[in-house]
Structure formats: structure tokens, C-alpha cells
Write an enzyme that holds these catalytic residues in place. Structure first.
Site, PDB file in Angstrom:
ATOM      1  N   HIS A  58       0.798  -1.226   0.000  1.00  0.00           N
ATOM      2  CA  HIS A  58       0.000   0.000   0.000  1.00  0.00           C
ATOM      3  C   HIS A  58       0.830   1.274   0.000  1.00  0.00           C
ATOM      4  O   HIS A  58       0.262   2.368   0.128  1.00  0.00           O
ATOM      5  CB  HIS A  58      -0.921   0.062   1.217  1.00  0.00           C
ATOM      6  CG  HIS A  58      -1.974  -0.991   1.233  1.00  0.00           C
ATOM      7  ND1 HIS A  58      -3.239  -0.787   0.741  1.00  0.00           N
ATOM      8  CD2 HIS A  58      -1.934  -2.260   1.671  1.00  0.00           C
ATOM      9  CE1 HIS A  58      -3.949  -1.888   0.887  1.00  0.00           C
ATOM     10  NE2 HIS A  58      -3.175  -2.809   1.452  1.00  0.00           N
TER      11      HIS A  58
ATOM     12  N   LYS B 119      -8.432  13.774   4.790  1.00  0.00           N
ATOM     13  CA  LYS B 119      -7.509  12.635   4.749  1.00  0.00           C
ATOM     14  C   LYS B 119      -6.511  12.822   5.883  1.00  0.00           C
ATOM     15  O   LYS B 119      -6.473  13.892   6.493  1.00  0.00           O
ATOM     16  CB  LYS B 119      -6.775  12.579   3.409  1.00  0.00           C
ATOM     17  CG  LYS B 119      -6.167  13.925   2.978  1.00  0.00           C
ATOM     18  CD  LYS B 119      -5.560  13.881   1.577  1.00  0.00           C
ATOM     19  CE  LYS B 119      -6.536  13.938   0.453  1.00  0.00           C
ATOM     20  NZ  LYS B 119      -6.761  12.691  -0.236  1.00  0.00           N
ATOM     21  N   ARG B 120      -5.701  11.797   6.147  1.00  0.00           N
ATOM     22  CA  ARG B 120      -4.684  11.971   7.177  1.00  0.00           C
ATOM     23  C   ARG B 120      -3.782  13.148   6.839  1.00  0.00           C
ATOM     24  O   ARG B 120      -3.571  13.476   5.670  1.00  0.00           O
ATOM     25  CB  ARG B 120      -3.839  10.692   7.303  1.00  0.00           C
ATOM     26  CG  ARG B 120      -4.497   9.623   8.132  1.00  0.00           C
ATOM     27  CD  ARG B 120      -4.740  10.085   9.552  1.00  0.00           C
ATOM     28  NE  ARG B 120      -3.522  10.002  10.338  1.00  0.00           N
ATOM     29  CZ  ARG B 120      -3.254   9.030  11.198  1.00  0.00           C
ATOM     30  NH1 ARG B 120      -4.131   8.072  11.435  1.00  0.00           N
ATOM     31  NH2 ARG B 120      -2.129   9.018  11.860  1.00  0.00           N
TER      32      ARG B 120
ATOM     33  N   LYS C 116       0.716  14.533   1.267  1.00  0.00           N
ATOM     34  CA  LYS C 116      -0.656  14.821   0.834  1.00  0.00           C
ATOM     35  C   LYS C 116      -0.870  16.324   0.612  1.00  0.00           C
ATOM     36  O   LYS C 116      -1.870  16.744   0.050  1.00  0.00           O
ATOM     37  CB  LYS C 116      -1.657  14.277   1.849  1.00  0.00           C
ATOM     38  CG  LYS C 116      -1.636  12.740   1.931  1.00  0.00           C
ATOM     39  CD  LYS C 116      -2.629  12.223   2.959  1.00  0.00           C
ATOM     40  CE  LYS C 116      -2.513  10.727   3.227  1.00  0.00           C
ATOM     41  NZ  LYS C 116      -3.159   9.902   2.185  1.00  0.00           N
TER      42      LYS C 116
ATOM     43  N   THR D 155      -8.568   6.693  -1.828  1.00  0.00           N
ATOM     44  CA  THR D 155      -9.916   6.157  -1.989  1.00  0.00           C
ATOM     45  C   THR D 155     -10.956   7.251  -1.723  1.00  0.00           C
ATOM     46  O   THR D 155     -12.084   7.155  -2.208  1.00  0.00           O
ATOM     47  CB  THR D 155     -10.161   4.957  -1.045  1.00  0.00           C
ATOM     48  OG1 THR D 155      -9.640   5.273   0.248  1.00  0.00           O
ATOM     49  CG2 THR D 155      -9.491   3.709  -1.568  1.00  0.00           C
TER      50      THR D 155
ATOM     51  N   LYS E 204     -14.722   8.224  -3.451  1.00  0.00           N
ATOM     52  CA  LYS E 204     -15.959   8.481  -2.701  1.00  0.00           C
ATOM     53  C   LYS E 204     -16.565   9.810  -3.115  1.00  0.00           C
ATOM     54  O   LYS E 204     -17.786   9.929  -3.310  1.00  0.00           O
ATOM     55  CB  LYS E 204     -15.680   8.489  -1.192  1.00  0.00           C
ATOM     56  CG  LYS E 204     -15.303   7.109  -0.653  1.00  0.00           C
ATOM     57  CD  LYS E 204     -14.717   7.172   0.757  1.00  0.00           C
ATOM     58  CE  LYS E 204     -14.016   5.847   1.058  1.00  0.00           C
ATOM     59  NZ  LYS E 204     -13.081   5.945   2.194  1.00  0.00           N
TER      60      LYS E 204
HETATM   61  C1  26W Z   1       3.986   0.534  10.065  1.00  0.00           C
HETATM   62  C2  26W Z   1       3.499   1.928   9.819  1.00  0.00           C
HETATM   63  C3  26W Z   1       2.535   1.978   8.697  1.00  0.00           C
HETATM   64  C4  26W Z   1       1.176   2.027   8.958  1.00  0.00           C
HETATM   65  C5  26W Z   1       0.260   2.050   7.921  1.00  0.00           C
HETATM   66  C6  26W Z   1       2.981   1.933   7.401  1.00  0.00           C
HETATM   67  C7  26W Z   1       2.074   1.949   6.369  1.00  0.00           C
HETATM   68  C8  26W Z   1       0.720   2.004   6.623  1.00  0.00           C
HETATM   69  C9  26W Z   1      -0.295   1.977   5.500  1.00  0.00           C
HETATM   70  C10 26W Z   1       0.183   1.083   4.384  1.00  0.00           C
HETATM   71  C11 26W Z   1      -0.614   3.356   5.038  1.00  0.00           C
HETATM   72  C12 26W Z   1      -1.852   3.398   4.211  1.00  0.00           C
HETATM   73  O1  26W Z   1      -2.946   3.403   4.740  1.00  0.00           O
HETATM   74  N1  26W Z   1      -1.709   3.489   2.896  1.00  0.00           N
HETATM   75  C13 26W Z   1      -2.827   3.860   2.046  1.00  0.00           C
HETATM   76  O2  26W Z   1      -3.499   2.720   1.605  1.00  0.00           O
HETATM   77  C14 26W Z   1      -4.669   3.067   0.878  1.00  0.00           C
HETATM   78  C15 26W Z   1      -5.410   1.802   0.544  1.00  0.00           C
HETATM   79  O3  26W Z   1      -4.692   1.055  -0.371  1.00  0.00           O
HETATM   80  C16 26W Z   1      -4.303   3.881  -0.356  1.00  0.00           C
HETATM   81  O4  26W Z   1      -5.485   4.283  -1.003  1.00  0.00           O
HETATM   82  C17 26W Z   1      -3.486   5.105   0.032  1.00  0.00           C
HETATM   83  O5  26W Z   1      -3.042   5.792  -1.113  1.00  0.00           O
HETATM   84  C18 26W Z   1      -2.307   4.686   0.886  1.00  0.00           C
HETATM   85  O6  26W Z   1      -1.617   5.822   1.369  1.00  0.00           O
END
Ligand code: 26W
Length: 800
Positions: A349, A537-538, A543, A645, A649
Site C-alpha cells: 500500500h 484525509k490523514r 498529501k 480512496t 468516494k
Molecule cells: C507501520 C506503519 C505503517 C502504517 C500504515 C505503514 C504503512 C501504513 C499503511 C500502508 C498506510 C496506508 O494506509 N496506505 C494507504 O493505503 C490506501 C489503501 O490502499 C491507499 O489508497 C493510500 O493511497 C495509501 O496511502
């Protein structure tokens, strides 16, 4: 329904409905609905067992499922009659549904995607289930104090949770620490025994996942960590752990809280414990289920089971499955590896380097000694394989080895141990294949594939925007609900003024509702006729909320210069949480809040612009904002947003995207056409080129663009702060740190594209036509399409 509700209230709390509180009505309704759901839940499970179908398990550290009552009523086909009944009984349905806590068991995109996938799996009648953790504290609740983000604990289980069923009898035991003994068996093979391990019980809590009007109920199983109860009276135990409250506490901590990091990796021991806890409990249960349901040998596991791991967080599933197959089930290495690598599939992701997980090898060796041995051997064999069979990759072994620099590289482990590796949008998958994971792609080209994300149109259109849904059904019929691609029929009506008129009317109503909510929560009155320009969004540098704020400051400066500036009033709406330790992100939050105060209360502005930053952005708040959006800001630095995403929406609710060529924006542009989206800024190639060859100097822009200089000087001069040094970190990050996310570089194009947005908005029919065109093409981004692709191309599972 009226009678049922009355009766429930009478029987369960001995009250007349007239005296019932909102919360009591909520409880009564969930209880009524659960009776209905439970019947079909049991039937679904029985059916899966009978037909011995292949099952998919979606293993994820996060599931952001949102509130369930209204959603489950909708999917059960009971929403309309329940709404009517509530109104007749004198209750406001919206108020009743808002009695439910929104479980914040995820950070953002990755967790919400998992929830959309579960909804689509059940609605398309696929045998697919989720495994996650039942955190006692979800993502923190956000408050603003003097513009600063304050985090409060989210104790979402306070009043109990109506949708979960505790299944203590299905608990499994997880082992941490201890030592591993190795024996040579008579047949020459090795045998492993573990001693002095710390044992933790994983207790499952099941949540029903209700399919859309099809009687299918799948399961989301969340594990909760508890101490071993039978240790209570076991006098042979030297330490009586049960009475050791410290020990009990440290075990319960494992499912204590969700780490609030989104795309920022931290090597914390407790997080590693959580990951192994989730993986070990889930794999044990999957194997148990396989044995219960089939008389096959585990050698045939991949014919009946596929495990999709949501990012690398559950990648210990690979050595854990190896461990069970070898140590408990007696398979040799080759067979165990063959089984494992045909069962596990991995979704990536993110390509942000700071998000890639690597654990110190000593940490894993200590906490999970047997798992460490297995990873070590996977690594040995993998590197040898490159050395002997892939000569052209020999020189790249240091970049491919699973264990390197005393750390374990989880993405490498996940690629090596699975049969499928997918990215979440076309551009993202290409970057994985050609850049981030290029040597792996040379070695295993057949593993890499793309599955562009999607969202469930049932929650994100049907439920959140009932009036628009009715309007659509009135004009093209109800087919689109089961087959969202049918939304394309709306194209026939993009020039039908009477339809556009009605669509506009719905949008205005939604904007009015959001304006009311804004007024309730902030006391600020916004003009519902202004353009609602939304970024939710976060909060993350990539971003680029900062780019958006710079534009707002610029507009503010322009109005101050020319109070008669001719412009359509705009309301800028933000929602965003920052990771508690992310200093710069928190500075941006403070800046948005400061700019909001300055703009909203400046009489010179005369309501031309308003800035609204809503607290505690979560699924429930998103459901209120999205139907009211005119503009969807998707302005990440190109190459950085894997998919996004929220873009889908908002498109589905008729907002127009202002975006960079990044993530799924590109695929949105492909379907709606250049004339129905506002694209600006650097391309991914250009961004990557700048990173590799430098050639970008933010200072140059500071010196040549007066507007940019003015804004930065305002930051530096303390014009937005109460004291001088307030926003200097942002200032220095842009000028001394050379603006790592190209905010200044994309500033001018961003301003220009918004001039086009304004022009387009002035032409009412054109704008409405563009909106409807976006909705018409949004069917492609239903998670039903995504799940069909996973099902046929990766999972090889069939609808039942
Ligand atoms: C370990 C720390 C950590 C925590 C969460 C690293 C990475 C993440 C996630 C992979 C971050 C995340 O939510 N990524 C998002 O995933 C969505 C679903 O696929 C995408 O639409 C977003 O672009 C992406 O930033």
C-alpha cells in the site's frame, strides 16, 4: 416494525416506548436486527461447510468498519420500514443511529479499504472473512485546543458493543519468548520443542458482515489478548501469574491500543507482539477450520484456503504457517514451503521509504526464537537460489536479502513467501515493478499484478446519499445497486436540464445539512451556496495540505489588496488527524486553524472565504462531508499516493477532482476524460527525476514569485502566530530543506487550475454536467469490481 420495537422496549427494560431514551431504542433495534442476522449467519456457515468451498481470509491489523446499524438495516432490506417506524414513534432515525460508537480500529486508507472489501465479499456472495485485532482503544479522539491537536483516548467499548459475539470456546494459545530445543529424530529429520514460553490466550470476538439483500453473513473475527485462565490454580507454576496484576496487564496490552501511525514505521516491541499475536491466532484458526471442514491432507491447503495479507504488517504469517506445518504437522521444509507460498498473497500500500517495515533481527530472535530460525532459513535458501540460479541478480543480493544490516526486511519476506504481490493503482504497481521492487520483478515477474482500489457504493452512495440514490434509481432504474457499472446510463441525462436541476437540488440540500453540522460544531455560519472545497484525509507532508493552505493565504492576501475582488464565495473544509509524534504535521494543523481564525473573523473578507477545520475526522464525519462536496482536493506529490480512496468516494457523490497525476486520480481521469477533471502539477516522472538529479531549488521560486515570498514571510514574521517562532519549522522545511514535497513548485499550477475551476463553476449547466459525468463513471471504482478481480485473478474463488 413498530410493534417489534415497542415490544422489545417493554420486555427488555420494562418501559413504555414513550418513555424510552434514544440509547434504549438503539439497543432495541440492534437486538431485533441481531436475531434476524444470527439466523442467516448460521445458515451461511453451514452452507460453506457443506459445499466445501475455497475460503479467502483477509488478514489486517486494521478494519475501519464505521457504524453498523443503519448499514445492516440497509443490507437486510429493513432500512425504509425502520425509518418509517421510528418517525411514527416520534424518534429521529439519524439521532438513533448516531447513538452507536464508530469503532476507530484503523488509521485511514488501508483500514477503510479492508472494510469495503468485506462488504463487497459478502454482497457478492464470496466466502471471505476478515481477521483483525480487537483493540480496546481505537485511534485517538482529536480535539483542538488553541488550534493545537490534542489526543484523547478512544475507549469505544464503554457501553458495550452490540455487534460482537465472544467465542471463548474457540480461543487459541500464542507463545512468546522461551527457548527452542532441537532433536534429531530416528528418520534423520529434525524436531523442535519449545520451553518456558510466555503464553497468551487469543479470544475471538466475531462481528457479522451482512451482504446486500442476499442472506449471506460472513465473519470479521477480532482477537483479544487475555491471560491463561487455567494458570489460576496450577500449583506447579512457580510464579502464580494470575495474581500478578502486572503480568496480566502486560498481556492485555497486546490488544490494548491501535498504533496511531499512518505510513510511519517505528520498531516498537509491543507492535511486533501485536503482529505476531494476530498472525498466530489467525493461522491456527484457519488450519483448525480446514481440518474441521475437509478430510484432505494439509498438503492440499491451497485448494481450499487463500490468505491475503494487508500490507506487510501480517507478513509473519509466512514463517508462522511454516512453523505449524513443520513442527506441529510434521512436514519437511520443501513441502511446507510449497504449501505456504501457494496460500499467501501480499498487497503493498505504499512506497514511502519511511513506511517500510524492517525489524531489528535481535528483537525477533528474542521474542520469537523459532520464527527467527525459520526466517533465517528462508533467507539462506533465497540468497543461495539467486546465487546459483539467477546469475544476473548476484550483485543485487544485498538489496534483496531478507536479513540485511541486522534487520529483517518485511516487504522482501512478503514477496518471497507469497504467490501474488499487488499494488493498489496502476501507477503504483508500475512504480513497484520498475523501481521499488524491480529486482524482485525480474526474478518473479508472474507474481506482480495490479488491483486498483475501490469503495463500496452501498455505504458511500446508497447509505450516505439517499436522495441522490433515489434520483438515480428514478431515472435509470435500480439495476445500478447490484451492478454499479450501470451508473454509466446516467450519461444519457447529462444534458437533461430537468434532471440536472433535480441533481443540483439534492446537492444543495446536502450542503445545507453540512452547513448545519458546521454551525452546531463550530458556531460558524457558512453560506451553503458557496463552493464547498474539501480536503479530508490523514495529515501528511506528501498529501500537501500545506499547498492548499498556501492557496488560501494567497486568496486572503488578494482580497485584502482588493476588497472588491470578483469571486465566487468558497468554503474550505478540512478534516485530518496527525500522528501524535509527527511534529510538522501538527504544525500544519495549527496553521490551518490559525488561518481559519484570521479569515473567518476578518470583516474585510465579507464572507468571501471561510475556512472550516472539523475536529476528529473519522468514518462517520466523512459520511456527512462527502455528499456535500463540490470539489475534491487530491493534491499529493505525484508518485507518493499509492491510490487514494477518498477521491473515489467524492467522485461518486458528484464532486469534481482537483488533482495531480498520482494514484487512482490517473484512472479517474482516464474514465471521465480531461474535460471532466482538473489536473495540474508535476508528473511522477518529473518528481522522480528531480529526486535523482536534483535541479530543483525552492529558494529560486521564493525569489521570483511575489505571492510565494509574501506567504513565507508572513509565516516567518509571525503574522499567523501569537509569537514569532510559531511556524518557522514549516518555513525552514520549505526553504532550507528544499521543499521535499514540491509545494512551491506546484503552487502556480495549483492557483491556475483553480481559476479554471471557478470559470467552470460560473457556468451552472456545464458544472452539473461534469458532476453527473463523474457519477456515471464512478461504477468502475466500486470495490465490487476490485473484489471480482481479486477473486478471479488471485484467489480463484467462486461465488456461492
Ligand atoms: C507501520 C506503519 C505503517 C502504517 C500504515 C505503514 C504503512 C501504513 C499503511 C500502508 C498506510 C496506508 O494506509 N496506505 C494507504 O493505503 C490506501 C489503501 O490502499 C491507499 O489508497 C493510500 O493511497 C495509501 O496511502
Amino acid at each position: 416494525m413498530i410493534e417489534k420495537i415497542k415490544q422489545k422496549i417493554r420486555m427488555e427494560i420494562g418501559k413504555d416506548i414513550k418513555a424510552a431514551l434514544n440509547r434504549e431504542v438503539y439497543d432495541a433495534l440492534t437486538s431485533i436486527l441481531n436475531e434476524e442476522i444470527n439466523i442467516h449467519w448460521e445458515k451461511t456457515n453451514k452452507k460453506y461447510k457443506e459445499i466445501e468451498s475455497k475460503q479467502v481470509y483477509y488478514v489486517s491489523m486494521e478494519f475501519l468498519i464505521g457504524r453498523l446499524l443503519e448499514n445492516n438495516l440497509l443490507n437486510c432490506g429493513l432500512l425504509d420500514i425502520t425509518n418509517e417506524a421510528l418517525i411514527k414513534l416520534g424518534f429521529n432515525p439519524e439521532v438513533i443511529y448516531s447513538m452507536e460508537r464508530d469503532p476507530g480500529l484503523g488509521n485511514g486508507g488501508l483500514g477503510r479499504l479492508a472494510a469495503c472489501f468485506l462488504d463487497s465479499l459478502a454482497s457478492l456472495q464470496y466466502p471471505g472473512h476478515g481477521y483483525g485485532i480487537r483493540y480496546r482503544y481505537g485511534l485517538f479522539e482529536q480535539r483542538f485546543v488553541h488550534g493545537n491537536q490534542i489526543e484523547l483516548p478512544d475507549y469505544w467499548l464503554n457501553d458495550g458493543y452490540a455487534w460482537e459475539v465472544r467465542k471463548a470456546e474457540e480461543a487459541v494459545c500464542i507463545h512468546f519468548n522461551g527457548i527452542v530445543h532441537m532433536f534429531k529424530k530416528n528418520d534423520g529429520n529434525l524436531e523442535f520443542k519449545y520451553e518456558n514460553t510466555d503464553k497468551v490466550m487469543a479470544i475471538p470476538y466475531d462481528i457479522p458482515i451482512v451482504g446486500y439483500q442476499n442472506n449471506v453473513i460472513n465473519t470479521l473475527r477480532l482477537w483479544s489478548a487475555e491471560p491463561l485462565l487455567h494458570e489460576k490454580n496450577d500449583s506447579s507454576n512457580e510464579v502464580n501469574h494470575y495474581h500478578d496484576l502486572g503480568h496480566q496487564h502486560s498481556i492485555e496490552q497486546i490488544s490494548g491500543f491501535l498504533y496511531p501511525d499512518d505510513s510511519n514505521y517505528e520498531g516498537k516491541l509491543l507492535r511486533l507482539q501485536q503482529q505476531y499475536f494476530l498472525v498466530s491466532a489467525s493461522i491456527q484458526h484457519i488450519i483448525l477450520n480446514f481440518k474441521r471442514n475437509h478430510s484432505l491432507s494439509l498438503f492440499h491447503l491451497s485448494e481450499k484456503v487463500v490468505i491475503q495479507i494487508n500490507d506487510t504488517h501480517p507478513s509473519l504469517a509466512i514463517p508462522e504457517l511454516m512453523r505449524i506445518l513443520m513442527d506441529d504437522e510434521g512436514f519437511g521444509w520443501e513441502k511446507a514451503w510449497d504449501i505456504t507460498s501457494r496460500v499467501i498473497a501480499y498487497t503493498n500500500h505504499t512506497t514511502l521509504s519511511e513506511a517500510l517495515e524492517t525489524w531489528p533481527k535481535e528483537m525477533i530472535r528474542q521474542l520469537l526464537p523459532r520464527i527467527y530460525m525459520i526466517i533465517d532459513e528462508i533467507n539462506e535458501r533465497f540468497c543461495k537460489n539467486i546465487w546459483y540460479n539467477h546469475h544476473h541478480l548476484r550483485e543485487h543480493i544485498p538489496k534483496m536479502a531478507i536479513i540485511a544490516d541486522d534487520r529483517i526486511h518485511m516487504a522482501r519476506l512478503a514477496i518471497v513467501g507469497s504467490f501474488s504481490v499487488n499494488g493498489v493503482a496502476r501507477i503504483h504497481t508500475e512504480i513497484l515493478k520498475n523501481k521499488e521492487m524491480k529486482y524482485f520483478n525480474v526474478m518473479f515477474p508472474e507474481r506482480f499484478n495490479n488491483k486498483t482500489n475501490g469503495i463500496t457504493h452501498r455505504r458511500w452512495l446508497l447509505k450516505v446519499n439517499p436522495e441522490l440514490s433515489h434520483l438515480i434509481t428514478d431515472i435509470i432504474g435500480p439495476e445500478w445497486i447490484r451492478r454499479p457499472k450501470q451508473l454509466i446510463s446516467l450519461l444519457k441525462y447529462t444534458k437533461d436540464h430537468s434532471f440536472l436541476e433535480k441533481f443540483d437540488h439534492v446537492k444543495q440540500k446536502n450542503k445545507q445539512s453540512l452547513a448545519n453540522l458546521i454551525h452546531e460544531r463550530t458556531g460558524i455560519i457558512v453560506d451553503h451556496q458557496s463552493i464547498f472545497d474539501v480536503q479530508i484525509k490523514r495529515l501528511h507532508e506528501y498529501k500537501r495540505q500545506l499547498l492548499n493552505v498556501f492557496r488560501i493565504i494567497n486568496v486572503y492576501n488578494e482580497i485584502k489588496n482588493n476588497p472588491n475582488l470578483d469571486m465566487i464565495p468558497r468554503t474550505f473544509i478540512f478534516g485530518a488527524k496527525a500522528a501524535p509524534s509527527y511534529h510538522l504535521a501538527k504544525e500544519v494543523i495549527k496553521l490551518i486553524n490559525k488561518v481559519a481564525t484570521m479569515v473567518n473573523y476578518d470583516p474585510d473578507i465579507r464572507g468571501k472565504i471561510k475556512v472550516i477545520f472539523l475536529e476528529n475526522y473519522n468514518v462517520s464525519l466523512a459520511e456527512k462531508i462527502i455528499p456535500a462536496a463540490d470539489i475534491s482536493e487530491q493534491i499529493s506529490t505525484a508518485s507518493k499516493e499509492a491510490s487514494g480512496t477518498g477521491n473515489m468516494k467524492m467522485m461518486m457523490n458528484g464532486a469534481l477532482t482537483v488533482g495531480t497525476l498520482d494514484g487512482a486520480n490517473i484512472e479517474i481521469k482516464d474514465v471521465v476524460g480531461d474535460q471532466n477533471i482538473f489536473i495540474f502539477g508535476l508528473s511522477a516522472e518529473e518528481v522522480i527525476h528531480f529526486y535523482q538529479n536534483s535541479g530543483y531549488n525552492s529558494i529560486d521560486i521564493y525569489h521570483t514569485d511575489d505571492r510565494v515570498r509574501r506567504i513565507l514571510d508572513q509565516l516567518h514574521g509571525g503574522e499567523f502566530g501569537t509569537h514569532e517562532i510559531e511556524f518557522k519549522d514549516i518555513y525552514y522545511n520549505i526553504l532550507s530543506n528544499n521543499d521535499p514535497y514540491f509545494v512551491l513548485k506546484d503552487f502556480e499550477p495549483f492557483i491556475e487550475i483553480h481559476e479554471l475551476v471557478e470559470q467552470a463553476y460560473r457556468d451552472r449547466w456545464t458544472w452539473l454536467q461534469m458532476s453527473v459525468t463523474n457519477i456515471a463513471h464512478s461504477g468502475k471504482f466500486s470495490s465490487d469490481r476490485t473484489i471480482q478481480e481479486y477473486a478471479s485473478e488471485i484467489w480463484k474463488i467462486k461465488q456461492v
